[in-house]
Scaffold this active site. Structure first.
Site, PDB file in Angstrom:
ATOM      1  N   SER A 104       0.818  -1.212   0.000  1.00 34.12           N
ATOM      2  CA  SER A 104       0.000   0.000   0.000  1.00 34.12           C
ATOM      3  C   SER A 104       0.856   1.267   0.000  1.00 34.12           C
ATOM      4  CB  SER A 104      -0.896   0.039   1.237  1.00 34.12           C
ATOM      5  OG  SER A 104      -1.683  -1.125   1.308  1.00 34.12           O
TER       6      SER A 104
HETATM    7  N1  SAH Z   1      -0.569  -5.222   4.028  1.00 37.26           N
HETATM    8  C1  SAH Z   1       0.157  -5.470   2.788  1.00 37.26           C
HETATM    9  C2  SAH Z   1      -0.653  -5.057   1.578  1.00 37.26           C
HETATM   10  C3  SAH Z   1      -1.189  -6.257   1.010  1.00 37.26           C
HETATM   11  S1  SAH Z   1      -2.211  -6.171  -0.409  1.00 37.26           S
HETATM   12  C4  SAH Z   1       1.509  -4.796   2.792  1.00 37.26           C
HETATM   13  O1  SAH Z   1       1.801  -4.012   3.696  1.00 37.26           O
HETATM   14  O2  SAH Z   1       2.294  -5.089   1.877  1.00 37.26           O
HETATM   15  C5  SAH Z   1      -3.481  -7.255   0.189  1.00 37.26           C
HETATM   16  C6  SAH Z   1      -3.041  -8.657   0.479  1.00 37.26           C
HETATM   17  O3  SAH Z   1      -4.194  -9.356   0.976  1.00 37.26           O
HETATM   18  C7  SAH Z   1      -2.550  -9.445  -0.731  1.00 37.26           C
HETATM   19  O4  SAH Z   1      -1.271  -9.937  -0.476  1.00 37.26           O
HETATM   20  C8  SAH Z   1      -3.583 -10.552  -0.869  1.00 37.26           C
HETATM   21  O5  SAH Z   1      -3.036 -11.768  -1.335  1.00 37.26           O
HETATM   22  C9  SAH Z   1      -4.106 -10.688   0.551  1.00 37.26           C
HETATM   23  N2  SAH Z   1      -5.431 -11.298   0.687  1.00 37.26           N
HETATM   24  C10 SAH Z   1      -6.513 -11.165  -0.126  1.00 37.26           C
HETATM   25  N3  SAH Z   1      -7.544 -11.879   0.356  1.00 37.26           N
HETATM   26  C11 SAH Z   1      -7.113 -12.475   1.495  1.00 37.26           C
HETATM   27  C12 SAH Z   1      -7.720 -13.343   2.444  1.00 37.26           C
HETATM   28  N4  SAH Z   1      -8.984 -13.761   2.313  1.00 37.26           N
HETATM   29  N5  SAH Z   1      -6.982 -13.743   3.503  1.00 37.26           N
HETATM   30  C13 SAH Z   1      -5.684 -13.354   3.648  1.00 37.26           C
HETATM   31  N6  SAH Z   1      -5.054 -12.545   2.773  1.00 37.26           N
HETATM   32  C14 SAH Z   1      -5.756 -12.104   1.719  1.00 37.26           C
END
Ligand code: SAH
Length: 253
Positions: free
Chosen positions: A103
């Protein structure tokens, strides 16, 4: 390439530090010879400017100093793919592989600020991704439990956190929709993928008096960042903060 070599040196330095050294100690040690220090300071200034410019939405013109300090400590260049390191301190999201993104720094800072994390808190994150948000939280709370649905991202995140000395974060591969009941209740919960609704298991696992920050809306369109609060009497209220765009929450639940 110079940034890559230096990043490896920073990782090696972190790995060599005594086991007892916490994240703050490692960040400080890395900062002594950190070619990204100026870029990171500029990123923190950009985040502060964004907060000022969005004051009308967020209800204040500055984020909590301890959140801004944490943003100034976490080495974001070690959370992005090596070929994107030169962009790591731009105030924007970046791809991290598997169609996912890390993000924008302002959004990470804002979400962290809205959680109002306390040093003794137990935190849960849905969507580990690069583990950058988890690391920022780990600087501010006692423990972070985080779940990532893409297994290789979860594996890489766990390895990265270990190398950097974040020993108060536990990463699990799986569907975070169900939370992590074994560690509940959580004082703070952050969801970093766009959900169509607030997952009921997460509401259930939020401690009375706790806070959750979650983007809710249609995937691939704009969502609303919600601050969900559970009162000490268990009453749940939510407030829209501002429009955001996140990658979608996936999984069959
Ligand atoms: N917090 C992260 C941003 C991640 S983007 C950072 O600081 O880099 C969102 C993430 O959520 C992705 O990696 C995606 O694979 C994950 N995601 C999506 N659906 C999910 C679920 N049901 N359970 C766990 N992770 C999930």
């Amino acid at each position: 390439m110079r940034p890559t070599v230096t990043a490896l040196a920073a990782l090696a330095l972190a790995a060599l530090l005594p086991f007892a050294a916490g994240p703050a100690a490692i960040s400080a040690a890395a900062a002594a010879d950190d070619p990204f220090a100026d870029a990171r300071a500029a990123m923190v200034r950009a985040v502060a400017l964004d907060a000022e410019q969005t004051a009308v939405w967020i209800g204040k013109s500055a984020l909590a100093p301890r959140v801004m300090e944490a943003m100034g400590r976490v080495p974001r260049h070690l959370f992005v793919p090596p070929e994107l390191q030169s962009l790591a301190y731009e105030n924007r999201p970046l791809p991290i592989g598997y169609g996912q993104t890390i993000s924008q720094p302002y959004i990470v800072a804002l979400m962290t600020d809205l959680l109002a994390p306390e040093p003794g808190d137990m935190a849960f994150e849905l969507g580990t991704g690069s583990a950058y948000q988890a690391a920022v939280l780990a600087e501010l709370v006692a423990e972070v439990k985080t779940i990532e649905i893409v297994p290789p991202l979860a594996t890489n995140a766990a390895r990265r956190l270990e190398l950097l000395g974040y020993d108060n974060v536990e990463v699990r591969a799986g569907d975070g929709y169900h939370g992590w009941p074994e560690h509940a209740p959580f004082d703070v919960i952050v969801v970093t993928a766009a959900a169509s609704h607030v997952p009921p298991p997460l509401i259930a696992q939020l401690r009375p008096g706790g806070r959750m920050v979650i983007p809710v809306g249609s995937p691939f369109l704009t969502q609303q960042l919600l601050l969900v609060e559970k009162g000490t009497d268990g009453t749940v209220t939510s407030r829209q903060i501002l429009p955001v765009i996140f990658v979608p929450l996936t999984g069959g639940h």
